[in-house]
Design a protein around this motif. Sequence first.
Motif, PDB file in Angstrom:
ATOM      1  N   GLY A  22      -4.525   6.006  -5.380  1.00 23.40           N
ATOM      2  CA  GLY A  22      -4.646   5.059  -6.548  1.00 23.40           C
ATOM      3  C   GLY A  22      -5.277   3.952  -6.640  1.00 23.40           C
ATOM      4  N   LEU A  23      -5.436   2.932  -7.406  1.00 21.79           N
ATOM      5  CA  LEU A  23      -5.943   1.766  -7.566  1.00 21.79           C
ATOM      6  C   LEU A  23      -4.874   0.792  -7.393  1.00 21.79           C
ATOM      7  N   GLY A  24      -5.524  -0.289  -6.738  1.00 23.29           N
ATOM      8  CA  GLY A  24      -4.703  -1.506  -6.310  1.00 23.29           C
ATOM      9  C   GLY A  24      -4.700  -2.301  -7.598  1.00 23.29           C
ATOM     10  N   ASN A  25      -3.642  -3.184  -7.578  1.00 24.52           N
ATOM     11  CA  ASN A  25      -3.664  -3.938  -8.721  1.00 24.52           C
ATOM     12  C   ASN A  25      -3.684  -5.727  -8.245  1.00 24.52           C
ATOM     13  N   GLN A  26      -3.644  -5.855  -7.052  1.00 23.95           N
ATOM     14  CA  GLN A  26      -4.074  -7.261  -6.642  1.00 23.95           C
ATOM     15  C   GLN A  26      -5.208  -7.893  -6.467  1.00 23.95           C
ATOM     16  N   PRO A  27      -5.563  -8.981  -6.641  1.00 24.83           N
ATOM     17  CA  PRO A  27      -6.799  -9.543  -6.697  1.00 24.83           C
ATOM     18  C   PRO A  27      -7.508  -9.526  -5.259  1.00 24.83           C
ATOM     19  N   PHE A  28      -8.541  -9.359  -4.731  1.00 30.31           N
ATOM     20  CA  PHE A  28      -9.297  -9.206  -3.765  1.00 30.31           C
ATOM     21  C   PHE A  28      -9.063 -10.812  -3.182  1.00 30.31           C
ATOM     22  N   TYR A  29      -8.701 -10.989  -1.783  1.00 29.94           N
ATOM     23  CA  TYR A  29      -8.969 -12.271  -1.217  1.00 29.94           C
ATOM     24  C   TYR A  29     -10.116 -12.340  -0.383  1.00 29.94           C
ATOM     25  N   ILE A  30     -10.928 -13.369  -0.210  1.00 29.37           N
ATOM     26  CA  ILE A  30     -12.022 -13.380   0.813  1.00 29.37           C
ATOM     27  C   ILE A  30     -11.606 -14.209   1.996  1.00 29.37           C
ATOM     28  N   ALA A  31     -11.756 -13.469   3.064  1.00 30.14           N
ATOM     29  CA  ALA A  31     -11.699 -14.327   4.555  1.00 30.14           C
ATOM     30  C   ALA A  31      -9.860 -14.029   4.700  1.00 30.14           C
ATOM     31  N   ALA A  32      -9.471 -13.342   3.865  1.00 32.93           N
ATOM     32  CA  ALA A  32      -7.914 -12.950   4.279  1.00 32.93           C
ATOM     33  C   ALA A  32      -7.435 -11.401   3.481  1.00 32.93           C
ATOM     34  N   GLN A  33      -6.537 -11.009   3.718  1.00 34.31           N
ATOM     35  CA  GLN A  33      -6.094 -10.070   2.832  1.00 34.31           C
ATOM     36  C   GLN A  33      -4.688 -10.381   1.992  1.00 34.31           C
ATOM     37  N   ASN A  34      -5.118  -9.897   0.781  1.00 30.10           N
ATOM     38  CA  ASN A  34      -3.946 -10.063  -0.211  1.00 30.10           C
ATOM     39  C   ASN A  34      -2.904  -9.189  -0.095  1.00 30.10           C
ATOM     40  N   ASN A  35      -1.709  -9.651   0.649  1.00 39.20           N
ATOM     41  CA  ASN A  35      -0.551  -8.389   0.932  1.00 39.20           C
ATOM     42  C   ASN A  35       0.508  -8.704  -0.403  1.00 39.20           C
ATOM     43  N   ALA A  36       0.471  -8.171  -1.541  1.00 43.00           N
ATOM     44  CA  ALA A  36       1.063  -8.187  -2.700  1.00 43.00           C
ATOM     45  C   ALA A  36       1.203  -9.654  -3.070  1.00 43.00           C
ATOM     46  N   GLY A  37       0.377 -10.420  -2.932  1.00 44.70           N
ATOM     47  CA  GLY A  37       0.416 -11.832  -3.468  1.00 44.70           C
ATOM     48  C   GLY A  37       0.437 -13.010  -2.099  1.00 44.70           C
ATOM     49  N   THR A  38       0.669 -12.453  -0.911  1.00 46.96           N
ATOM     50  CA  THR A  38       0.674 -13.408   0.220  1.00 46.96           C
ATOM     51  C   THR A  38      -0.554 -13.121   1.180  1.00 46.96           C
ATOM     52  N   ALA A  39      -1.101 -14.281   1.272  1.00 45.37           N
ATOM     53  CA  ALA A  39      -2.612 -14.287   2.231  1.00 45.37           C
ATOM     54  C   ALA A  39      -1.995 -13.910   3.775  1.00 45.37           C
ATOM     55  N   ILE A  40      -2.519 -12.978   4.368  1.00 45.16           N
ATOM     56  CA  ILE A  40      -2.386 -12.689   5.780  1.00 45.16           C
ATOM     57  C   ILE A  40      -3.748 -12.074   6.318  1.00 45.16           C
ATOM     58  N   ASN A  41      -3.563 -12.110   7.626  1.00 46.85           N
ATOM     59  CA  ASN A  41      -4.689 -11.393   8.613  1.00 46.85           C
ATOM     60  C   ASN A  41      -6.022 -12.510   8.090  1.00 46.85           C
TER      61      ASN A  41
END
Length: 144
Positions: free
Chosen positions: A86-105
């Motif tokens: 399926g398709l994700g519906n979260q925006p891409f984050y650059i230099a981090a992972q957008n985990n359902a609205g929370t920046a991680i990694n």
Amino acid sequence: QNSALVGGYAQTNPADTGVLIGGTTGASFYYVQQSATFAADLNAANFPVIAITTNGDWTLSRTASTGFVAYNNGASQGTFTSTSVGLGNQPFYIAAQNNAGTAINFCNARISATWIGGGMDATQAGNLSSRINTYMTAWGINTF
């Protein structure tokens, strides 16, 4: 879902454990992560692992529901089995992972460029890599 592309140009630190570009929505992931190995997926969550020993550009290209191709500096690193879910519906984050609205990694590598688009074949991915490297060379900051 089955024609997608994501990638980034890392100038430094191939052993960084952070995410160059990406996001997560439930079972659908789309990101490029370095960690001495290259763990990535695109519209799925299987995460085949690819050895990473160099900086430069990394691109994932999905042109079918059954898998994707990983490219490093325009050269194929292999076709990896990973069925899209399926398709994700979260925006891409650059230099981090957008985990359902929370920046991680968070990523500590210097990232010079990122890209998102429709799936590419090997020739198109090679052309993208060549053009990105030409641009980086013009600035005197190419890494390959």
